[in-house]
Design a protein around this motif. Sequence first.
Motif, mmCIF file in Angstrom:
data_model
loop_
_atom_site.group_PDB
_atom_site.id
_atom_site.type_symbol
_atom_site.label_atom_id
_atom_site.label_comp_id
_atom_site.label_asym_id
_atom_site.label_seq_id
_atom_site.Cartn_x
_atom_site.Cartn_y
_atom_site.Cartn_z
ATOM 1 N N GLN A 260 27.875 48.899 1.591
ATOM 2 C CA GLN A 260 26.687 48.073 1.749
ATOM 3 C C GLN A 260 26.563 47.488 3.158
ATOM 4 O O GLN A 260 25.481 47.088 3.572
ATOM 5 C CB GLN A 260 26.700 46.922 0.719
ATOM 6 N N GLN A 261 27.666 47.438 3.890
ATOM 7 C CA GLN A 261 27.657 46.825 5.218
ATOM 8 C C GLN A 261 27.625 47.840 6.355
ATOM 9 O O GLN A 261 27.395 47.477 7.508
ATOM 10 C CB GLN A 261 28.887 45.924 5.365
ATOM 11 N N LYS B 38 26.487 50.498 9.034
ATOM 12 C CA LYS B 38 25.274 50.857 9.764
ATOM 13 C C LYS B 38 25.648 51.849 10.863
ATOM 14 O O LYS B 38 25.648 51.530 12.056
ATOM 15 C CB LYS B 38 24.610 49.619 10.368
ATOM 16 N N ASP C 254 26.673 49.603 13.660
ATOM 17 C CA ASP C 254 25.721 48.654 14.253
ATOM 18 C C ASP C 254 25.965 48.619 15.771
ATOM 19 O O ASP C 254 25.815 49.644 16.420
ATOM 20 C CB ASP C 254 25.846 47.291 13.592
#
Length: 476
Positions: A369-370, A372, A429
Amino acid sequence: MASLVETLTASGGPESAGFLNDLVGHLWPNICVAGGAMIKQIAEPMFAQMLPAPLNTLHFVKIDLGVTPMKLSNVDVHKVDNGGIKLDLDVNWDGNCDIEMDGKMIPKVGVEHVKLSGRLSILLCPITNVIPLIGAAQVSFINPPYLKFDYTDGADVANLGLIDSCIRKVVQSIIAGMAVLPNRFLVKLDPFNDYFKTYQLPVGVVRLTIESGSNFGEELKSKNIFKKLVHDVPDCYVTTSLSGETPGWKTATVKNNHHPEWNETRDFIVSDHEQLLELEVKDSDTASDDDIGLASISVKNLLLSHGQKQGLTLKHKGEETAGKVTVSGKYYQFIPDASSITGAENPAEIKGLLAVLVAAVKNLQGARQQLKPSVAVTWGAHKFQTAIKADVPGGAEDIQNPHFDNTFRIPLSGSIEGAGPVRIALMDDKDEIGAVEIPLEEVLAAENLTLLKEFDVGGGQIVKAGIVLRGTRQIE
């Protein structure tokens, strides 16, 4: 080796578009639903980013593309180097629609009719002996398509031009960024399709010379259009682009001359021989530059013209003028040989190509879910990055093994001797997870100057990527 004429005129012959039109007709309701969702998802953020206030608040209230499907015609079939099949065909859509847009402090905008036409290229590859036989399709317009919107009576303000031009600018930008060469929209028919076998490298380089111009307002007393365009002796320059790519190349300005001579040369990377070279002649002025005229010619027609030289008649607002621009061209094919990539750096010449293919990532670690993930590529001053992906509950893609299917191209204008390595970094990210550096010597030692590998960037995390080098050879 095939001659230039053989290369440019090769064709599998025309085919009937009947089956394709039947298929599009049956799928049109599904295409409308999927297309409407895609338009809303992509266009609304671009409205917010590209348009001035208050137009940046435009959003779709309704998208109904109607019951009239696109029509396909003039199908031409070719084989391509990677063993795939290339279909070139005309697409025309004359559709009655019901599209509504709204925004803050602006009246509602309704679109009731859309006209879209252009030449489409579809690459089908790789061809296999396993169902579904075709791994993927890459779809692109060879040149920017014609696009026109008709608005409902309740949107008279749009017909004044401002909203219409803004909306078309965004839509054309979306089409160009996704599906106008050199960009291709990838449709995977096989979820396990190998991007390395699907991607099609550009075919070569056209070396364009803007030689001269003539009759820019001097002998045109009978042409009222030029009386309006050129009030004195013009200071002209030419801006050139290939398939609408921006920014275009601009020549020097030749001052006070009805018959300017430039003799300036620039190279353009060619993905398809039907791509258009588009020339715009302007008169440099202190306040704002005046339009003299537009001309265009396909790479194919330029190179097939007598002596590879052509006089192009300028048009202004669709009307022919007596002004002409004389151009000539040479063609260089990309080949797996780096011997042409030598000498001092010359930005006007393309001596080769470095392409970095980013296919996928495997074994990405962390909470789904985290995550990126993206992949960043660096070579010298050149920096690229794929789109950042995120986990979508119920989505088809595994975020810990995402596919990117991206290619970054770097034109080579001088020697690569002593050049640094290509650096490929796995990102989460804004944070770098791991990286690998690949010396160009490793690429030069690879078969056909093509290095395709699964690179371990640390902790068993893999970036599936490829580096391809190509030199050039002139074909006459």
